[in-house]
Design a protein around this motif. Structure first.
Motif, PDB file in Angstrom:
ATOM      1  N   TYR A 119       0.940  -1.216   0.093  1.00  0.00           N
ATOM      2  CA  TYR A 119      -0.023  -0.069  -0.085  1.00  0.00           C
ATOM      3  C   TYR A 119       0.995   1.318   0.032  1.00  0.00           C
ATOM      4  O   TYR A 119       2.095   1.234   0.244  1.00  0.00           O
ATOM      5  N   ASN A 120       0.172   2.237  -0.370  1.00  0.00           N
ATOM      6  CA  ASN A 120       0.859   3.531  -0.453  1.00  0.00           C
ATOM      7  C   ASN A 120       1.489   4.226   0.761  1.00  0.00           C
ATOM      8  O   ASN A 120       1.338   3.902   1.767  1.00  0.00           O
ATOM      9  N   LEU A 121       2.306   5.152   0.544  1.00  0.00           N
ATOM     10  CA  LEU A 121       2.936   5.978   1.779  1.00  0.00           C
ATOM     11  C   LEU A 121       1.956   6.592   2.641  1.00  0.00           C
ATOM     12  O   LEU A 121       2.126   6.462   3.850  1.00  0.00           O
ATOM     13  N   THR A 122       0.730   7.195   1.913  1.00  0.00           N
ATOM     14  CA  THR A 122       0.057   7.767   2.847  1.00  0.00           C
ATOM     15  C   THR A 122      -0.785   6.847   3.946  1.00  0.00           C
ATOM     16  O   THR A 122      -1.103   6.956   4.943  1.00  0.00           O
ATOM     17  N   GLU A 123      -1.210   5.688   3.330  1.00  0.00           N
ATOM     18  CA  GLU A 123      -1.716   4.680   3.884  1.00  0.00           C
ATOM     19  C   GLU A 123      -0.792   3.940   4.957  1.00  0.00           C
ATOM     20  O   GLU A 123      -1.315   3.546   6.061  1.00  0.00           O
ATOM     21  N   GLN A 124       0.470   3.919   4.673  1.00  0.00           N
ATOM     22  CA  GLN A 124       1.289   3.397   5.707  1.00  0.00           C
ATOM     23  C   GLN A 124       1.555   4.299   6.931  1.00  0.00           C
ATOM     24  O   GLN A 124       1.476   3.977   8.141  1.00  0.00           O
ATOM     25  N   PHE A 125       1.383   5.728   6.627  1.00  0.00           N
ATOM     26  CA  PHE A 125       1.328   6.755   7.847  1.00  0.00           C
ATOM     27  C   PHE A 125       0.076   6.459   8.759  1.00  0.00           C
ATOM     28  O   PHE A 125       0.107   6.445   9.687  1.00  0.00           O
ATOM     29  N   LEU A 126      -0.999   6.438   8.109  1.00  0.00           N
ATOM     30  CA  LEU A 126      -2.189   6.303   8.543  1.00  0.00           C
ATOM     31  C   LEU A 126      -2.346   5.008   9.459  1.00  0.00           C
ATOM     32  O   LEU A 126      -2.653   4.608  10.648  1.00  0.00           O
ATOM     33  N   ASN A 127      -1.788   3.747   9.033  1.00  0.00           N
ATOM     34  CA  ASN A 127      -1.459   2.538   9.750  1.00  0.00           C
ATOM     35  C   ASN A 127      -0.455   2.659  10.853  1.00  0.00           C
ATOM     36  O   ASN A 127      -0.684   2.449  11.963  1.00  0.00           O
ATOM     37  N   LEU A 128       0.687   3.818  10.784  1.00  0.00           N
ATOM     38  CA  LEU A 128       1.271   3.870  12.065  1.00  0.00           C
ATOM     39  C   LEU A 128       0.558   4.667  13.053  1.00  0.00           C
ATOM     40  O   LEU A 128       0.717   4.375  14.345  1.00  0.00           O
ATOM     41  N   PHE A 129      -0.353   5.486  12.628  1.00  0.00           N
ATOM     42  CA  PHE A 129      -1.358   6.272  13.739  1.00  0.00           C
ATOM     43  C   PHE A 129      -2.134   5.271  14.340  1.00  0.00           C
ATOM     44  O   PHE A 129      -2.474   5.219  15.662  1.00  0.00           O
ATOM     45  N   ILE A 130      -2.595   4.116  13.675  1.00  0.00           N
ATOM     46  CA  ILE A 130      -3.493   3.183  14.148  1.00  0.00           C
ATOM     47  C   ILE A 130      -2.767   2.147  15.118  1.00  0.00           C
ATOM     48  O   ILE A 130      -3.083   1.879  16.236  1.00  0.00           O
ATOM     49  N   ASP A 131      -1.413   1.946  14.668  1.00  0.00           N
ATOM     50  CA  ASP A 131      -0.684   1.114  15.570  1.00  0.00           C
ATOM     51  C   ASP A 131      -0.303   1.745  16.767  1.00  0.00           C
ATOM     52  O   ASP A 131      -0.164   1.080  17.896  1.00  0.00           O
ATOM     53  N   MET A 132       0.100   3.091  16.706  1.00  0.00           N
ATOM     54  CA  MET A 132       0.276   3.682  18.039  1.00  0.00           C
ATOM     55  C   MET A 132      -1.055   3.853  19.098  1.00  0.00           C
ATOM     56  O   MET A 132      -1.055   3.677  20.022  1.00  0.00           O
ATOM     57  N   ASN A 133      -2.162   3.908  18.355  1.00  0.00           N
ATOM     58  CA  ASN A 133      -3.343   3.827  18.985  1.00  0.00           C
ATOM     59  C   ASN A 133      -3.593   2.639  19.690  1.00  0.00           C
ATOM     60  O   ASN A 133      -4.008   2.573  20.849  1.00  0.00           O
ATOM     61  N   ASP A 134      -3.251   1.636  18.930  1.00  0.00           N
ATOM     62  CA  ASP A 134      -3.403   0.350  19.573  1.00  0.00           C
ATOM     63  C   ASP A 134      -2.597   0.046  20.578  1.00  0.00           C
ATOM     64  O   ASP A 134      -3.138  -0.547  21.745  1.00  0.00           O
ATOM     65  N   PHE A 135      -1.329   0.506  20.437  1.00  0.00           N
ATOM     66  CA  PHE A 135      -0.255   0.337  21.583  1.00  0.00           C
ATOM     67  C   PHE A 135      -0.700   1.055  22.903  1.00  0.00           C
ATOM     68  O   PHE A 135      -0.556   0.705  24.020  1.00  0.00           O
ATOM     69  N   MET A 136      -1.366   2.175  22.759  1.00  0.00           N
ATOM     70  CA  MET A 136      -1.881   3.170  23.872  1.00  0.00           C
ATOM     71  C   MET A 136      -2.876   2.407  24.560  1.00  0.00           C
ATOM     72  O   MET A 136      -3.152   2.479  25.909  1.00  0.00           O
ATOM     73  N   VAL A 137      -3.816   1.501  23.950  1.00  0.00           N
ATOM     74  CA  VAL A 137      -4.894   1.090  24.718  1.00  0.00           C
ATOM     75  C   VAL A 137      -4.446  -0.342  25.208  1.00  0.00           C
ATOM     76  O   VAL A 137      -4.969  -0.526  26.235  1.00  0.00           O
ATOM     77  N   TYR A 138      -3.614  -0.973  24.235  1.00  0.00           N
ATOM     78  CA  TYR A 138      -3.158  -2.441  25.146  1.00  0.00           C
ATOM     79  C   TYR A 138      -1.805  -2.520  25.470  1.00  0.00           C
ATOM     80  O   TYR A 138      -1.565  -3.287  26.528  1.00  0.00           O
ATOM     81  N   SER A 139      -1.131  -1.706  25.186  1.00  0.00           N
ATOM     82  CA  SER A 139       0.460  -1.522  25.562  1.00  0.00           C
ATOM     83  C   SER A 139       1.080  -3.073  25.542  1.00  0.00           C
ATOM     84  O   SER A 139       1.815  -3.121  26.678  1.00  0.00           O
ATOM     85  N   SER A 140       0.671  -3.928  24.762  1.00  0.00           N
ATOM     86  CA  SER A 140       1.288  -5.164  24.791  1.00  0.00           C
ATOM     87  C   SER A 140       2.343  -5.362  23.914  1.00  0.00           C
ATOM     88  O   SER A 140       2.732  -4.463  23.073  1.00  0.00           O
ATOM     89  N   LYS A 141       3.190  -6.278  24.313  1.00  0.00           N
ATOM     90  CA  LYS A 141       4.529  -6.693  23.622  1.00  0.00           C
ATOM     91  C   LYS A 141       3.844  -6.813  21.803  1.00  0.00           C
ATOM     92  O   LYS A 141       4.633  -6.414  21.089  1.00  0.00           O
ATOM     93  N   ASP A 142       2.979  -7.460  21.708  1.00  0.00           N
ATOM     94  CA  ASP A 142       2.634  -7.602  20.317  1.00  0.00           C
ATOM     95  C   ASP A 142       2.096  -6.359  19.515  1.00  0.00           C
ATOM     96  O   ASP A 142       2.648  -6.361  18.449  1.00  0.00           O
ATOM     97  N   SER A 143       1.415  -5.520  20.391  1.00  0.00           N
ATOM     98  CA  SER A 143       1.292  -4.224  19.626  1.00  0.00           C
ATOM     99  C   SER A 143       2.321  -3.363  19.571  1.00  0.00           C
ATOM    100  O   SER A 143       2.578  -2.729  18.565  1.00  0.00           O
TER     101      SER A 143
END
Length: 152
Positions: free
Chosen positions: A96-120
């Protein structure tokens, strides 16, 4: 990509920073999370990937690399804070394109903030490392320039 040396550097740097802080400021995780979100936004701005209104985009590769390395060290620092210091990560070329990669990183960070798991955390790091491929940075570019940016 093996990040053992970069983690060791970040642990040392984080320790020096924490030594200068008062006891009430020892947990910096919320500030690191916000700093990463701000820096990933700066990196996206540098790439101009979302500026659909521009006909010609010309990011400065050196500045983009510097912003990328700042993001990487923040994620390393988050890992140090949570004691998630995996040293081997899979870097995948994404479809997927660069814009989608940046959006995905924001999603990853939000997931990490919610779960803070090693997997996230691993997902966040792998997606950030995969971004380096899309941006055209090699492991050697990152390691060599990390030393230059952070040795001062």
């Amino acid at each position: 990509m093996n990040l053992e040396r970069l983690y060791e550097f970040q642990k040392k740097l984080d320790g020096e920073i924490k030594d200068k802080l008062s006891d009430t400021e020892k947990s910096l995780l919320p500030k690191k999370l916000l700093a990463f979100q701000a820096k990933i936004g700066e990196l996206a701005t540098e790439t101009q990937c979302f500026k659909f209104w521009l006909s010609k985009k010309s990011p400065v590769k050196r500045k983009t690399l510097e912003k990328y390395i700042e993001c990487l060290y923040l994620v390393l620092s988050i890992g140090v804070e949570k004691n998630y210091t995996e040293t081997e990560f899979e870097i995948k070329q994404v479809e997927y394109n660069l814009t989608e990669q940046f959006l995905n990183l924001f999603i990853d960070m939000n997931d990490f903030m919610v779960y803070s798991s090693k997997d996230s955390y691993i997902t966040l790091m792998e997606d950030l490392l995969s971004l380096s491929l899309t941006l055209g940075f090699s492991e050697s570019d990152i390691v060599k320039n990390s030393k230059e940016f952070y040795s001062a």
